[in-house]
Design a protein around this motif. Sequence first.
Motif: not given
Length: 417
Positions: A46-48, A53-56, A59-67, A129-134
């Motif tokens: 997804v775009s940044t 927007y989805n993390l807002d 509350s059960q959504y998280v971001g994941e950063m993959y190589p 995948a690094l997991t994160f929230t806002k």
Amino acid sequence: MARKQLNKQELQVQNEKKLNKGRQPGFRYDVSQIYNDEYTTVKADVSTEDLLYNLDYNSQYVGEMYPKEQCVCIVCDELSFKLLNPKTLWAYEPYFYQYVVFYRFDEYDVKYLADNLVSSRIRAYPCYALTFTKTTLPKFCPKWSDYKITNLPPLSSNDMENILSIDNDLYNYDGYYFQINYFSDKYRIPEAICGIMAKSVIPINARVVLEKVLQVMSHSSAIIDNSNLEQPYYYDFKTFCKNLSFTGRKAKRADIVLSSLDELTKIGIIDSFCIDDDDDLVFSSRLMTKHIRQQIKRNMGYYAQIPGTKQAPFIATFIDYLWWIINCPACYEKITISLETLFSRNLGLTRLLTEHRNGEIAKILNLLRKVGQDYGLLETSQNTQDFTSADVKYLLLHRTELHTFLQLKRPNGKESA
């Protein structure tokens, strides 16, 4: 200076900037949903803006950063990360309080590590995948922008050996603080410990053993992470006893060490100690562990200049008092203690006061001043006259005047007032 409170729009801009930086070496972002500890991808790559927007939105959504391409991904906790000291791309994952280190992909390396890592504190994956929230965005290494996933450094044989060696130590010493580097002649002595030694009259040998204890602690994993104050230290007992110079009657070195550890337990510096079935010394100290990361340092053998007489225990106590008041963060410019308090509370010589043995007190003051000067803790100028009974009587009446007879030598060379 108070940190500026960002409004919602400013925070959004800041978060976008951080996440866009994360993309630079070759990472993408997914939105995932967590349910019963299971991750389900909601939106991929997804775009940044869409990610935030989805993390807002949920509350059960998280971001994941993959190589975007496979790497050797080493996932480790803070202690193992600092022991590894990697010279490659890495990021911190606040969501799980761990670090992720990236090397050039090699299928053999990933499999070899996965098969041979034995502790739970270091793991290896071909993709992570690094997991994160806002509120828990990843944190990137200072040289993040210098790397690309496509040209990461390879995992060298030395790197591999280092990872497995550290992992093995973490496994073998699980639940203990353990040695992480070679001993130097310096050890850390926390202010709180020196404060206790400044009013504890114990055998010189106990102070020698305390130096060794502090040396062990100063070169242990507690220097990196001392968060568990209950955790004990682990060290080979025979090695601990080597090269310690003791005074007094001849006795077995091990017996002197054990009796000295018992003395340190009595004054509350060590909580407990034992020799286990493998002939290893195991000891714990909440107080010393809490403060061991302080940078106040001394050289081993600090008490070697103390005259080897029956007066040595209280002379050493006085030396520690001078060291404490000079190195205390309060930055005392002069001795603030009274003669009466020094002899009764610090040196355990109350009997001389109650029996009015002023002549003997004067002799002891002369001895204390000389040793203090020999240690470079007291000034020699204006201190040429010997103490007399009349001086003792004067100091007992004028409680704030001891500093005029015993002048501190400041670390910068200035005399005390």
